[in-house]
Design an enzyme around this catalytic site. Structure first.
Site, PDB file in Angstrom:
ATOM      1  N   ASN A  83       0.837  -1.198   0.000  1.00  0.00           N
ATOM      2  CA  ASN A  83       0.000   0.000   0.000  1.00  0.00           C
ATOM      3  C   ASN A  83       0.876   1.254   0.000  1.00  0.00           C
ATOM      4  OD1 ASN A  83      -2.461   1.611   0.227  1.00  0.00           O
ATOM      5  ND2 ASN A  83      -3.385  -0.249   1.032  1.00  0.00           N
ATOM      6  N   ARG A  84       0.362   2.364   0.496  1.00  0.00           N
ATOM      7  CA  ARG A  84       0.999   3.662   0.305  1.00  0.00           C
ATOM      8  C   ARG A  84       1.621   4.212   1.579  1.00  0.00           C
ATOM      9  NH1 ARG A  84      -3.292   2.786  -2.880  1.00  0.00           N
ATOM     10  NH2 ARG A  84      -3.060   3.375  -5.080  1.00  0.00           N
ATOM     11  N   HIS A 109       3.532   0.152  -2.657  1.00  0.00           N
ATOM     12  CA  HIS A 109       3.951  -1.251  -2.726  1.00  0.00           C
ATOM     13  C   HIS A 109       5.467  -1.415  -2.764  1.00  0.00           C
ATOM     14  CE1 HIS A 109      -0.153  -2.302  -2.903  1.00  0.00           C
ATOM     15  NE2 HIS A 109      -0.349  -2.189  -4.195  1.00  0.00           N
ATOM     16  N   HIS A 179      -1.134  -9.682  -3.507  1.00  0.00           N
ATOM     17  CA  HIS A 179      -1.977  -8.833  -4.353  1.00  0.00           C
ATOM     18  C   HIS A 179      -2.713  -9.704  -5.381  1.00  0.00           C
ATOM     19  CE1 HIS A 179      -3.379  -5.254  -6.388  1.00  0.00           C
ATOM     20  NE2 HIS A 179      -2.703  -4.475  -5.568  1.00  0.00           N
ATOM     21  N   TYR A 181      -5.607 -11.141  -7.496  1.00  0.00           N
ATOM     22  CA  TYR A 181      -6.906 -10.757  -8.034  1.00  0.00           C
ATOM     23  C   TYR A 181      -7.707 -12.018  -8.349  1.00  0.00           C
ATOM     24  CZ  TYR A 181      -5.324  -5.953  -9.250  1.00  0.00           C
ATOM     25  OH  TYR A 181      -4.868  -4.668  -9.247  1.00  0.00           O
ATOM     26  N   ASP A 251     -11.325   1.168  -3.181  1.00  0.00           N
ATOM     27  CA  ASP A 251      -9.899   0.930  -2.985  1.00  0.00           C
ATOM     28  C   ASP A 251      -9.587   1.406  -1.580  1.00  0.00           C
ATOM     29  OD1 ASP A 251      -7.252   0.335  -3.246  1.00  0.00           O
ATOM     30  OD2 ASP A 251      -6.782   1.918  -4.695  1.00  0.00           O
ATOM     31  N   GLN A 286      -7.354  -4.671   2.518  1.00  0.00           N
ATOM     32  CA  GLN A 286      -7.560  -3.706   1.439  1.00  0.00           C
ATOM     33  C   GLN A 286      -8.453  -4.356   0.386  1.00  0.00           C
ATOM     34  OE1 GLN A 286      -6.207  -0.620   1.515  1.00  0.00           O
ATOM     35  NE2 GLN A 286      -6.774   0.142  -0.508  1.00  0.00           N
ATOM     36  N   GLU A 312      -6.660  -7.886  -0.115  1.00  0.00           N
ATOM     37  CA  GLU A 312      -5.257  -7.886   0.290  1.00  0.00           C
ATOM     38  C   GLU A 312      -5.127  -7.776   1.809  1.00  0.00           C
ATOM     39  OE1 GLU A 312      -3.320  -4.694  -2.070  1.00  0.00           O
ATOM     40  OE2 GLU A 312      -5.278  -4.618  -3.075  1.00  0.00           O
TER      41      GLU A 312
END
Length: 346
Positions: A83-84, A109, A179, A181, A251, A286, A312
């Site tokens: 993440n950030r 990331h 991560h 999907y 998100d 997340q 996530e």
């Protein structure tokens, strides 16, 4: 050590590195394909009602696509911190640590050369288990301390398990995450709008247009982010709300109830009868509805917005600057551990 996972070439990266794919097989027919690049899940095949299998994981078709921009982080273990991190910096033990920025002025990331771009080493391989290791040196993308991270994948019946374990030789922050999907209708079949999602959380983190937390946790009640009961994803991402408008869908980080290994989410696809329960010991989940997906898929079809959902398990975004959200600090002598389980029904 290597032969039991049927290692095969996945092609060559632009920088000349060879990428290898390993296949794990469970007795019931579930098959998991994992790349040594980024410890990445490239495909996840579930037995289907027709007697064949259906791939439910989004992935790249070859090594070249893994390196293409824009990055989608399809199936990778991202880090050193998922993440950030705001401003590409944080304070640790009275010292400001400057990181490499790769999303505006922020670090996403792990930075521009995050763990998803690294070749991991195989340390254990068997027909139903694969352990990969990555050594991240001191100063990697600005992060202090050498970190040794292991990612252990295992399959059994209809369950996929990922164990992450990290150690450091100096104080640092650590928060890797899968991560992956998913599209339970099948990879490359279109959007996940008709999937139903439940998340075991009463609070979430509102974000700004830069996807960084605006403040503290907020109650999900009365918002499109209330996933305490099964909700159709398409209805929620298109709901009129400032937060869905800010990121073109969902998100957001959800603060999970409880501690220890417990159910974090349930994803269902009523038309196929497939579902997956996600279990984790992490504090947050997340939820990302693929709002910016755009790239080549493993089936040859191009992924577009909403063609997969990433769930996530991780620590909250920007926790190195917001320790009240979750504690990301790892010190020498300590071991970071996390477990994620995907329990499928089909």
């Amino acid at each position: 050590m290597g032969g039991e996972t049927d290692p095969r070439s996945f092609g060559t990266l632009p920088d000349g590195r060879e990428v290898t794919v390993h296949t794990l097989t469970a007795p019931g027919g579930l098959r998991l394909r994992v790349l040594d690049l980024g410890a990445t899940v490239q495909a996840l095949h579930l037995p289907d009602r027709a007697g064949g299998t259906t791939n439910v994981a989004l992935g790249h078709p070859d090594a070249a696509a893994c390196a293409a921009l824009p990055e989608a982080f399809l199936g990778a273990v991202v880090g050193r911190y998922a993440n950030r991190i705001a401003g590409a910096r944080f304070d640790l033990d009275g010292r400001t640590v400057a990181l490499a920025a790769n999303e505006g002025g922020n670090t996403l990331h792990g930075g521009p050369d995050g763990f998803h771009r690294r070749t991991w080493q195989v340390v254990e391989a068997g027909p139903d288990r694969l352990v990969l290791e990555l050594v991240s040196p001191d100063g990697d993308q600005g992060f202090p301390g050498e970190v040794v991270l292991r990612a252990g994948y295992a399959v059994a019946d209809d369950v996929v398990t990922l164990d992450l374990e990290a150690r450091t030789d100096a104080p640092t922050v650590v928060g890797p995450a899968s991560h992956l999907y998913l599209n339970l209708a099948g990879e490359g079949t279109g959007t996940v709008d008709d999937h139903r999602l439940t998340v075991e959380a009463d609070r979430y983190l509102p974000v700004g247009p830069d996807s960084l937390p605006l403040g503290g946790l907020a109650d999900v009640t009365g918002t499109p982010f209330d996933l305490t009961a099964p909700a159709r994803i398409g209805d929620r991402v298109r709901a009129e709300h400032p937060q869905t408008a800010a990121v073109r869908g969902i998100d957001h980080s959800y603060h999970l109830r409880g501690t220890g290994l417990r159910r974090a989410a349930l994803l269902e696809h009523p038309a196929s009868g497939r579902s997956v329960e996600l279990f984790t010991d992490q504090p947050a989940l997340q939820v990302y509805t693929g709002n910016s997906l755009d790239g080549a898929g493993s089936s040859g079809r191009r992924y577009r917005q909403g063609d997969g959902v990433a769930l996530e398990p991780q620590r909250h975004p920007d926790s190195p600057n917001r320790p009240e959200l979750s504690d990301p600090v790892l010190r020498p002598g300590e071991t970071y551990r996390s477990r994620t389980e995907w329990r499928f029904r089909h």
